[in-house]
Design a protein around this motif. Structure first.
Motif: not given
Length: 161
Positions: A39-46, A74-79, A81-92
């Motif tokens: 999650r954080d790898s994807v999120y922080v990269s964005g 920030s709106m583009i990078g944040g989106t 960052a958030a969308i592909p990292s979200h399944p990992f957040d749910v699993i965690k």
């Protein structure tokens, strides 16, 4: 934090209870670590990688101020960052909430279970609200990146003074 939200108690008492009942490593304090790392790898990269690049592109390509470019980036990078990292957040979150492993036994078993309960939708539960949260976080982090160097090191933001 998830255990604290579920059962209450202070941070030290919750940590102590988890270690006492489940240990430090994969069954206790480190449960869900792989999902967290992904999650954080994807999120922080964005947040820290992509957003500044997008901001610099917007400033160089379009006639907008740095402040406007920061918002759009920030709106583009944040989106992103958030969308592909979200399944990992749910699993965690599922794994950390189920320390006794009644439903969520491992990373892959949790992913399979969530998929069986709702497909892609099951992996994106709460995704809209988390994306809103991430957008705000990315904007604040990007503004800190824009403003703090000059405040800390002078007009040009260089440290060699």
């Amino acid at each position: 934090m998830i255990q604290q939200q579920l059962y209450g108690g202070s941070l030290p008492s919750v940590a102590s209870r988890i270690i006492r009942n489940h240990g430090i490593f994969q069954d206790g304090m480190m449960r869900g670590l792989m999902a967290n790392i992904l999650r954080d790898s994807v999120y922080v990269s964005g947040m820290l990688g992509l957003t500044p690049i997008i901001q610099d592109f917007i400033v160089s390509k379009y006639d907008v101020s740095r402040a406007h470019a920061s918002f759009y980036a920030s709106m583009i990078g944040g989106t992103i960052a958030a969308i592909p990292s979200h399944p990992f957040d749910v699993i965690k979150t599922c794994m950390q909430g189920d320390l006794s492993k009644k439903t969520y036994t491992s990373f892959t078993a949790t992913a399979r279970y969530l998929w069986s309960q709702g497909g892609l939708r099951g992996l994106y539960k709460g995704g809209f609200w988390r994306t809103i949260n991430v957008l705000g976080t990315v904007y604040v982090a990007n503004e800190c990146r824009n403003v703090l160097p000059a405040l800390l090191f002078g007009e040009d933001g260089q440290t060699d003074r």
